[in-house]
Design a protein around this motif. Structure first.
Motif, short mmCIF file in Angstrom:
data_model
loop_
_atom_site.label_atom_id
_atom_site.label_comp_id
_atom_site.label_asym_id
_atom_site.label_seq_id
_atom_site.Cartn_x
_atom_site.Cartn_y
_atom_site.Cartn_z
N ASP A 1 5.97 -11.83 5.80
CA ASP A 1 5.06 -12.87 6.28
C ASP A 1 3.72 -12.83 5.57
O ASP A 1 3.10 -13.87 5.33
N LYS A 2 3.28 -11.64 5.23
CA LYS A 2 2.01 -11.48 4.52
C LYS A 2 2.15 -11.68 3.01
O LYS A 2 1.20 -11.50 2.27
N LYS A 3 3.39 -11.99 2.57
CA LYS A 3 3.70 -12.22 1.15
C LYS A 3 3.48 -10.96 0.29
O LYS A 3 3.15 -11.05 -0.88
N ARG A 4 3.66 -9.80 0.90
CA ARG A 4 3.51 -8.56 0.15
C ARG A 4 4.85 -8.05 -0.36
O ARG A 4 4.91 -7.19 -1.23
N ILE A 5 5.92 -8.58 0.22
CA ILE A 5 7.28 -8.31 -0.26
C ILE A 5 7.90 -9.65 -0.60
O ILE A 5 7.76 -10.62 0.15
N ARG B 1 0.84 -1.20 0.00
CA ARG B 1 0.00 0.00 0.00
C ARG B 1 0.87 1.24 0.00
O ARG B 1 2.02 1.22 0.46
N GLU B 2 0.33 2.34 -0.46
CA GLU B 2 1.08 3.59 -0.55
C GLU B 2 1.54 4.07 0.83
O GLU B 2 2.66 4.54 0.98
N SER B 3 0.69 3.93 1.83
CA SER B 3 1.06 4.36 3.19
C SER B 3 2.24 3.54 3.73
O SER B 3 3.13 4.08 4.39
N GLU B 4 2.25 2.24 3.44
CA GLU B 4 3.36 1.40 3.87
C GLU B 4 4.65 1.75 3.12
O GLU B 4 5.73 1.78 3.71
#
Length: 134
Positions: free
Chosen positions: A87-91, A34-37
């Motif tokens: 862990d969330k597989k977002r990276i 997400r942009e905020s992250e």
């Protein structure tokens, strides 16, 4: 007053590597983050380099310690966020591993600097106590 050239310092160079790797990872995995992250990751990476630069050029030892401690805290928060995103597989795991490797190098250099300043402080105290006794 002589100010050290922070650009040649290994700690500064490694902190730039962390920032570069964070920026590259955010760019590469932009669809999942997400942009905020992304903004938060980038800010933390820049703050680490900023605090380290401030510590290198600072003449006051207490201020050096404070800046290095703040950089260490920011680095820990950055890693915690990276681990959560992995862990969330977002990276991608490989990108997270690269950031972790660079961050590990920065942490080792931070600990080295703490040790060096502590040794110098002890030497100054010994010299001071010898002159007081004479």
């Amino acid at each position: 007053m002589w100010v050290p050239d922070f650009r040649k310092n290994a700690l500064y160079q490694r902190s730039l590597d962390v920032a570069h790797e964070v920026y590259r990872t955010v760019e590469e995995d932009s669809r999942n983050i997400r942009e905020s992250e992304a903004i938060q990751l980038r800010k933390r990476a820049v703050r680490i380099t900023k605090k380290i630069t401030h510590a290198i050029v600072q003449q006051n030892i207490k201020m050096k310690f404070k800046s290095l401690n703040e950089a260490k805290l920011e680095l820990e928060l950055l890693l915690k966020q990276i681990y959560k995103l992995c862990d969330k597989k977002r990276i991608d795991e490989f990108n997270g591993f690269n950031i972790d490797c660079y961050a590990d190098q920065v942490m080792k250099l931070l600990n080295f600097h703490f040790g060096e300043y502590k040794k110098k402080g002890i030497e100054f105290k010994k010299i001071k106590s010898r002159s007081d006794s004479e």
